[in-house]
Scaffold this active site. Structure first.
Site, PDB file in Angstrom:
ATOM      1  N   GLY A  99       0.812  -1.176   0.175  1.00  0.00           N
ATOM      2  CA  GLY A  99      -0.054   0.000   0.285  1.00  0.00           C
ATOM      3  C   GLY A  99       0.807   1.287   0.019  1.00  0.00           C
ATOM      4  N   ARG A 185       3.987  13.761  -7.683  1.00  0.00           N
ATOM      5  CA  ARG A 185       3.926  12.789  -8.702  1.00  0.00           C
ATOM      6  C   ARG A 185       2.625  13.397  -9.352  1.00  0.00           C
ATOM      7  NH1 ARG A 185       6.020   7.024  -7.481  1.00  0.00           N
ATOM      8  NH2 ARG A 185       3.967   6.675  -6.288  1.00  0.00           N
ATOM      9  N   ASP A 261       3.722  -4.384  -7.549  1.00  0.00           N
ATOM     10  CA  ASP A 261       3.106  -3.346  -7.023  1.00  0.00           C
ATOM     11  C   ASP A 261       3.930  -2.189  -7.529  1.00  0.00           C
ATOM     12  OD1 ASP A 261       5.513  -4.636  -5.438  1.00  0.00           O
ATOM     13  OD2 ASP A 261       5.480  -2.756  -4.426  1.00  0.00           O
ATOM     14  N   ASN A 262       4.849  -2.328  -8.651  1.00  0.00           N
ATOM     15  CA  ASN A 262       5.443  -1.161  -9.197  1.00  0.00           C
ATOM     16  C   ASN A 262       4.940  -1.111 -10.732  1.00  0.00           C
ATOM     17  OD1 ASN A 262       6.804  -0.461  -6.787  1.00  0.00           O
ATOM     18  ND2 ASN A 262       8.526  -1.321  -7.491  1.00  0.00           N
TER      19      ASN A 262
HETATM   20  P1  AMP Z   1       8.934   0.456  -3.152  1.00  0.00           P
HETATM   21  O1  AMP Z   1      10.065  -0.651  -3.302  1.00  0.00           O
HETATM   22  O2  AMP Z   1       9.596   1.956  -3.117  1.00  0.00           O
HETATM   23  O3  AMP Z   1       8.242   0.460  -4.313  1.00  0.00           O
HETATM   24  O4  AMP Z   1       8.099   0.356  -2.115  1.00  0.00           O
HETATM   25  C1  AMP Z   1       7.589  -0.813  -1.486  1.00  0.00           C
HETATM   26  C2  AMP Z   1       6.598  -0.583  -0.484  1.00  0.00           C
HETATM   27  O5  AMP Z   1       7.341  -0.268   0.779  1.00  0.00           O
HETATM   28  C3  AMP Z   1       5.407   0.306  -0.893  1.00  0.00           C
HETATM   29  O6  AMP Z   1       4.367  -0.180  -0.108  1.00  0.00           O
HETATM   30  C4  AMP Z   1       5.926   1.701   0.089  1.00  0.00           C
HETATM   31  O7  AMP Z   1       5.141   2.482   0.177  1.00  0.00           O
HETATM   32  C5  AMP Z   1       6.756   1.058   1.248  1.00  0.00           C
HETATM   33  N1  AMP Z   1       7.965   1.870   1.437  1.00  0.00           N
HETATM   34  C6  AMP Z   1       8.906   2.051   1.065  1.00  0.00           C
HETATM   35  N2  AMP Z   1       9.663   2.868   1.873  1.00  0.00           N
HETATM   36  C7  AMP Z   1       9.038   3.425   2.806  1.00  0.00           C
HETATM   37  C8  AMP Z   1       9.104   4.402   3.894  1.00  0.00           C
HETATM   38  N3  AMP Z   1      10.116   4.953   3.873  1.00  0.00           N
HETATM   39  N4  AMP Z   1       8.165   4.660   4.695  1.00  0.00           N
HETATM   40  C9  AMP Z   1       6.874   3.825   4.584  1.00  0.00           C
HETATM   41  N5  AMP Z   1       6.750   2.819   3.428  1.00  0.00           N
HETATM   42  C10 AMP Z   1       7.760   2.676   2.546  1.00  0.00           C
HETATM   43 MG    MG Z   2       6.543   0.741  -5.075  1.00  0.00          MG
END
Ligand code: AMP
Ligand code: MG
Length: 498
Positions: A99, A185, A261-262
């Site tokens: 999420g 964004r 999720d990306n």
């Molecule tokens: P990402 O690898 O950046 O696509 O993130 C994967 C998941 O981790 C997503 O649900 C992001 O919202 C969450 N996420 C990444 N970094 C953070 C952060 N610093 N604080 C909270 N959630 C994070």
């Molecule tokens: Mg992500």
């Protein structure tokens, strides 16, 4: 006589009229919440071209209103901020609920093209989906996302956009303490493959249908008339993903974290993290230091794109109705990808016709590039300077190769091939320069701009963004931004830390 026109006042941010189509979904799809205030925010950079998409003039960028709103400190009128829930497969493994852990959707505003664009603040504080994270994004990764979003758009590659980066001296702990920032964004929708997987794996077919209907009605209205709109949705997302992968490969872009999720349901490049552009050509190159197995290596991206479409297909299966119909929607991926890549590679070589041996010519080219670790961007750009009857025109291109004789042999084949279709030097160079960018976001360029920004000098971020806005233009005054990376750059590593 007065020669100045009295321009109408450009709308400032507080004149944007927000609504929030996503908020009309049932409450289980999100959590309504406001951003966590960002202390003493300041403007790092803002994109004029992204602003134009929502009818905002650059004059707004310096406004306190602009900075405070995009820092998450001031509510925008009518916005209904929320964090969305989704799940996903990470590195091939079901990860369960994820999420928006640090992104907050403000809502959607009218876009200049007649559509609507959602505005999302990334790094705006913790949400119920933050898990162990702090909800923040560091300046470093925010600048990378900002620069690359805008650079990809300028390259003509579908992507979410970045309106602005707002910085703060507040620290977040990563490998070391780093200052934080918020990126605004923009995209028509931030719904991901993982948004569908969320409802499928939670056994909630009603919610799954609600989401699919929302996406089709909002972003694929033409599919409503299809015999099986859910199958048509999967087929169209599969097509867009296949084309996106071909565009990534053709420009040497590596995403780094192609988790489901990306993956954008609109076929946009989404969630910029440890991405990279290919420099010394190696098809096995892994841009993400954290990806030790190379699941998302450059040469894996096309098939991972297909795998991700299968993950989406699995989630949509209950709506589509049968395995056969689902597989049928996925089945064109390879052909679509192959045809698009073929089209793009022919354009990169300045070829207009198709000949039986073209694949051999391309294979030989990539083999030579790999053997000499030839810089991907420089190779294609310089290839455009080659003249049919003048081997001296090859000099700067030839210099990129260790095995010069092998290059000469290939160049002879290439010339023969060009002559076969009566190629003209001048026309071909023009066409090739429009396909082969001179300027890409090399890692060391981003790194340098970030170092300056971490010392409160944002001029390099802004300058780099402007250079990358016209990646196909010569821009002689910025020629050094197109050169080979310096030796120190080989030690740079990019990881998931953001
Ligand atoms: P990402 O690898 O950046 O696509 O993130 C994967 C998941 O981790 C997503 O649900 C992001 O919202 C969450 N996420 C990444 N970094 C953070 C952060 N610093 N604080 C909270 N959630 C994070
Ligand atoms: Mg992500």
């Amino acid at each position: 006589m007065n020669h100045r026109l009295a321009f109408p006042a450009a709308p400032a941010l507080d004149h944007l009229r927000f609504s929030n189509a996503f908020a009309s979904l049932p409450a289980a799809f999100y959590t309504k919440l406001t951003p966590t205030p960002l202390p003493a925010p300041y403007l790092v950079a803002a994109s004029t071209q992204a602003a134009q998409l929502i009818g905002l003039a650059p004059a707004a960028f310096g406004n306190d209103d602009f900075i405070q709103t995009l820092a998450g400190n001031r509510g925008a009128d009518d916005s209904q901020p929320l964090a969305a829930v989704y799940s996903g497969h990470q590195f091939g493994v079901w990860a369960g609920q994820l999420g928006d852990g640090r992104a907050i959707l403000l809502g959607d505003v009218a876009a200049a093209d007649g559509g609507r664009l959602e505005l999302q603040l990334k790094g705006a504080g913790a949400t119920p989906y933050s898990r162990m994270g702090d909800g923040r994004a560091v300046l470093r990764s925010s600048i990378r996302e900002y620069l690359c979003s805008e650079a990809m758009a300028a390259l003509g590659i579908p992507t979410s956009r970045a309106l602005a980066v707002i910085g703060s001296d507040q620290l977040a702990m990563r490998e070391r303490p780093e200052t934080t920032a918020v990126v605004t964004r923009m995209a028509p929708s931030f719904v991901r493959f993982g948004s569908f997987e969320h409802w499928y794996y939670n056994n909630q077919p009603e919610a799954l249908k609600t989401l699919a209907d929302h996406v089709i009605a909002g972003f694929y209205p033409e599919l409503q008339a299809a015999e099986n709109p859910y199958q048509a949705l999967l087929a169209e997302v599969t097509r867009r993903t296949a084309h996106l992968m071909a565009q990534w490969q053709a420009v040497g872009f590596m995403h780094g974290v192609m988790n489901t999720d990306n993956m954008s349901i609109l076929g946009l490049t989404l969630d910029y993290g440890p991405f990279g552009f290919m420099e010394a050509y190696d098809p096995r190159h892994i841009c993400n230091h954290t990806d030790q197995q190379g699941r998302y290596a450059y040469n894996q991206q096309p098939q991972i794109g297909h795998w991700n479409c299968f993950a989406l297909g699995q989630a949509l299966l209950p709506l589509i109705g049968s395995v056969e119909a689902t597989e049928a929607a996925l089945s064109n991926y390879q052909a679509l990808y192959g045809a698009k890549l073929d089209e793009l590679l022919h354009a990169k070589l300045g070829l207009v016709s198709r000949q039986a041996d073209d694949d051999k010519l391309l294979d030989a080219m990539f083999t030579l590039m790999q053997a000499s670790h030839v810089d991907f961007t420089l190779f294609f750009r310089r290839l455009g300077n080659l003249r049919l009857d003048d081997v001296d025109s090859d000099t700067t291109l030839r210099d990129l190769f260790i095995d010069r004789a092998a290059f000469d042999a290939w160049a002879l084949q290439y010339r023969t091939r060009l002559k076969l279709e009566n190629s003209q030097d001048g026309n071909r160079k023009l066409a090739m320069d429009a396909s082969n960018p001179k300027y890409v976001l090399r890692n060391y360029l981003a790194h340098t701009a970030i170092e300056h920004a971490q010392n409160k000098d944002f001029s390099e971020v802004r300058k780099l963004q402007q250079i990358l806005e016209n990646p196909f233009d010569e821009q002689p005054q910025h020629a050094q931004y197109a050169e080979l990376p310096p030796d120190w750059a080989s030690g740079l590593e990019v990881s998931c830390s953001s």
